[in-house]
Scaffold this motif. Structure first.
Motif, mmCIF file in Angstrom:
data_model
loop_
_atom_site.group_PDB
_atom_site.id
_atom_site.type_symbol
_atom_site.label_atom_id
_atom_site.label_comp_id
_atom_site.label_asym_id
_atom_site.label_seq_id
_atom_site.Cartn_x
_atom_site.Cartn_y
_atom_site.Cartn_z
ATOM 1 N N VAL A 124 4.953 -7.885 -17.275
ATOM 2 C CA VAL A 124 5.418 -7.522 -15.932
ATOM 3 C C VAL A 124 5.502 -8.781 -15.067
ATOM 4 C CG1 VAL A 124 4.907 -6.201 -13.848
ATOM 5 C CG2 VAL A 124 4.447 -5.210 -16.106
ATOM 6 N N GLN A 125 6.671 -8.999 -14.461
ATOM 7 C CA GLN A 125 6.909 -10.165 -13.615
ATOM 8 C C GLN A 125 6.872 -9.832 -12.124
ATOM 9 O OE1 GLN A 125 7.345 -13.320 -14.815
ATOM 10 N NE2 GLN A 125 7.018 -12.527 -16.874
ATOM 11 N N ALA A 126 7.328 -8.635 -11.764
ATOM 12 C CA ALA A 126 7.430 -8.265 -10.351
ATOM 13 C C ALA A 126 7.498 -6.752 -10.230
ATOM 14 C CB ALA A 126 8.658 -8.911 -9.707
ATOM 15 N N MET A 127 7.124 -6.246 -9.044
ATOM 16 C CA MET A 127 7.219 -4.815 -8.761
ATOM 17 C C MET A 127 7.607 -4.612 -7.309
ATOM 18 S SD MET A 127 4.019 -3.071 -10.817
ATOM 19 C CE MET A 127 2.734 -3.863 -9.861
ATOM 20 N N TRP A 128 8.200 -3.445 -7.039
ATOM 21 C CA TRP A 128 8.545 -3.070 -5.669
ATOM 22 C C TRP A 128 8.386 -1.568 -5.526
ATOM 23 C CZ3 TRP A 128 9.165 -5.372 -1.125
ATOM 24 C CH2 TRP A 128 9.757 -4.648 -0.079
ATOM 25 N N LEU A 129 7.605 -1.154 -4.511
ATOM 26 C CA LEU A 129 7.399 0.259 -4.237
ATOM 27 C C LEU A 129 8.220 0.663 -3.023
ATOM 28 C CD1 LEU A 129 5.715 2.872 -4.843
ATOM 29 C CD2 LEU A 129 4.076 2.027 -3.137
ATOM 30 N N MET A 130 9.012 1.734 -3.163
ATOM 31 C CA MET A 130 9.824 2.210 -2.047
ATOM 32 C C MET A 130 8.932 2.810 -0.961
ATOM 33 S SD MET A 130 12.878 1.349 -2.802
ATOM 34 C CE MET A 130 13.912 2.262 -1.650
ATOM 35 N N LEU A 165 0.834 -1.200 0.000
ATOM 36 C CA LEU A 165 0.000 0.000 0.000
ATOM 37 C C LEU A 165 0.872 1.254 0.000
ATOM 38 C CD1 LEU A 165 -3.003 0.985 0.319
ATOM 39 C CD2 LEU A 165 -2.520 1.115 2.781
ATOM 40 N N ASP A 166 0.478 2.233 -0.827
ATOM 41 C CA ASP A 166 1.248 3.478 -0.856
ATOM 42 C C ASP A 166 0.633 4.526 0.073
ATOM 43 O OD1 ASP A 166 -0.921 4.617 -2.152
ATOM 44 O OD2 ASP A 166 0.113 4.946 -4.049
ATOM 45 N N HIS A 211 13.058 -1.761 -14.633
ATOM 46 C CA HIS A 211 12.951 -0.322 -14.818
ATOM 47 C C HIS A 211 12.738 0.371 -13.470
ATOM 48 C CE1 HIS A 211 12.482 -0.759 -19.212
ATOM 49 N NE2 HIS A 211 11.744 -1.822 -18.912
ATOM 50 N N ARG A 212 13.226 1.584 -13.374
ATOM 51 C CA ARG A 212 13.014 2.403 -12.175
ATOM 52 C C ARG A 212 12.211 3.641 -12.579
ATOM 53 N NH1 ARG A 212 18.339 3.660 -9.169
ATOM 54 N NH2 ARG A 212 18.784 4.699 -11.142
ATOM 55 N N PHE A 213 11.043 3.799 -11.962
ATOM 56 C CA PHE A 213 10.169 4.909 -12.278
ATOM 57 C C PHE A 213 10.106 5.879 -11.100
ATOM 58 C CE2 PHE A 213 8.389 1.463 -14.870
ATOM 59 C CZ PHE A 213 8.335 2.070 -16.116
ATOM 60 N N SER A 214 10.031 7.149 -11.424
ATOM 61 C CA SER A 214 9.745 8.164 -10.424
ATOM 62 C C SER A 214 8.234 8.366 -10.404
ATOM 63 C CB SER A 214 10.456 9.473 -10.768
ATOM 64 O OG SER A 214 10.119 10.483 -9.849
ATOM 65 N N LEU A 248 9.145 3.476 -8.004
ATOM 66 C CA LEU A 248 8.588 2.162 -8.294
ATOM 67 C C LEU A 248 9.540 1.407 -9.218
ATOM 68 C CD1 LEU A 248 6.063 0.243 -8.134
ATOM 69 C CD2 LEU A 248 5.321 1.305 -10.292
ATOM 70 N N PHE A 249 9.893 0.181 -8.832
ATOM 71 C CA PHE A 249 10.719 -0.694 -9.654
ATOM 72 C C PHE A 249 9.815 -1.741 -10.297
ATOM 73 C CE2 PHE A 249 13.601 1.211 -6.701
ATOM 74 C CZ PHE A 249 14.820 1.306 -7.361
#
Length: 406
Positions: free
Chosen positions: A231-237, A186-187, A256-259, A243-244
């Motif tokens: 898309v295989q996986a994601m990670w939110l800082m 959750l963000d 990829h690294r997204f702002s 967001l990766f």
């Protein structure tokens, strides 16, 4: 002081303080910790680590496919192992079990769909500990119903301590979406990032910093990215600003690294053509027979190192902030399917299965290995010298001991 005491030891007729000898040995040991560089890549030395099995007792899963850490409870999800959970529940498919991370323990049954053994879930997520609400929150993606189910509960689990004032509710998938198979935590704005195929959506599930439903005018999902690959996986800082995203495209795995822009709903992210990390079966050591698929990613909040789980490779790759491979974690099982990390960046949890129908869960202490505070770059580049200096120190202490005995 008498001879033979702890502070004054007699060797070969010469008196030598035992604490001094102990100090010399401690220095040698210090210089040989914590990593061991035993390999090289095209980007320099590679630091190797080995994870260990976590917990004891019955393993209730055939495989652990996703995890979420919330208030010292590691929530795990996957297909249940009928031979291990018989007598606990008649549900034989997807279940949630949890394990306390602040004590060494065993799995405790957390949730499964009541009275229906055909319900399947394909993703689990939680809220970040830093985004505290009074209740804990668990999110399960149910493709059969095309919904994300929101569970509000107290302390233990949705089964043991449900929030009776907030029964389970469902949030519909974005329009035209049939299966959300990847979820972030959750963000700060009350939403989850979810993925189907090439598309990444932002899906509001709660009112920010509460367990209540989002406001009606802010309840619509937003398409934030459409990649070239699946898309295989994601990670939110933790700060909800980065967001990766890992994708499978043209026989390679790209990260990829997204702002992420602040605000709710989230504005579309600017796509990028060059990935931060590009993985194929030629750029890392000991590749499996087939080109690997990235199953999961986590990013350390302290060192910013990127941890990448590989299905079928029996390990986790560690990349630095520039996207260069600098470390590898060997696991006790072959199929890594899920990674999780605590908010302090001190503990890495690695889950999957052994390829023979039994779930597996490993642990790596990032604090004691130095990965949290020093980072994989420093360990890979320095540990080879430290080991050499450590052995040199041991040799010096050995010669001094011989001289004292002469």
């Amino acid at each position: 002081m008498r001879e033979g005491t702890a502070t004054n030891q007699r060797l070969g007729g010469r008196s030598w303080p035992a604490c001094t000898i102990a100090t010399l040995w401690a220095i040698c040991i210090f210089f040989t910790q914590p990593g061991l560089v035993v390999g090289q890549t095209q980007n320099g030395p590679l630091a190797y680590f080995k994870s260990s099995k976590l917990g004891f007792g019955t393993m209730p899963f055939q495989s652990i496919t996703s995890m979420g850490l919330q208030n010292n409870a590691l929530m795990c999800h996957g297909p249940a192992n009928p031979s291990e959970v018989t007598g606990t529940t008649n549900v034989r498919y997807d279940q949630v079990w949890w394990m306390a991370t602040n004590t060494s323990g065993s799995f405790i049954w957390g949730y499964s769909s009541p009275g229906d053994d055909s319900v399947r879930y394909n993703a689990l997520s939680v809220k970040h500990r830093s985004l505290q609400t009074k209740q804990n929150l668990l999110f399960l993606s149910e493709p059969g119903a095309s919904t994300i189910n929101v569970h509000s509960y107290w302390y233990l689990s949705p089964r043991q301590t449900p929030d009776i004032d907030r029964p389970v509710r469902s949030v519909a998938y974005p329009n035209g979406t049939s299966e959300v198979s990847v979820l972030t935590s959750l963000d700060a704005h009350g939403g989850l990032f979810g993925a189907e195929g090439t598309k990444v959506w932002w899906i509001p599930v709660v009112k920010p910093l509460t367990a209540d439903p989002p406001e009606e005018d802010k309840g619509n999902a937003t398409l934030v990215a459409d990649l070239l690959g699946t898309v295989q996986a994601m990670w939110l800082m933790q700060n909800s600003q980065t967001l990766f995203v890992a994708e499978w495209f043209n026989t390679s795995n790209n990260i990829h690294r997204f702002s992420v822009r602040s605000g709710s709903p989230i504005e579309p992210m600017a796509n990028i053509s060059v990935p931060l990390v590009h993985i194929n079966n030629t750029v890392y050591p000991h590749p499996p027979t087939n080109t690997p698929v990235v199953s999961s990613i986590v990013v350390n909040p302290v060192s910013s190192d990127i941890y990448v789980g590989l299905y079928g490779a029996g390990g986790v790759l560690i990349y630095n902030t520039q996207g260069y491979l600098k470390g590898q974690v060997t696991t006790t099982f072959v199929n890594v399917l899920a990674l999780e990390m605590d908010d302090a960046g001190s503990s890495l949890y690695i889950a999957g299965d052994d390829g023979a129908g039994s779930g597996r869960l490993d642990f790596l202490d990032l604090a004691s290995t130095g990965l949290r505070d020093r980072g994989v770059d420093a360990l890979a580049n320095a540990d080879g010298r430290n080991i050499k200096h450590g052995f040199l120190g041991i040799a010096v202490v050995f010669l001094v001991t011989l001289w004292l005995r002469a």
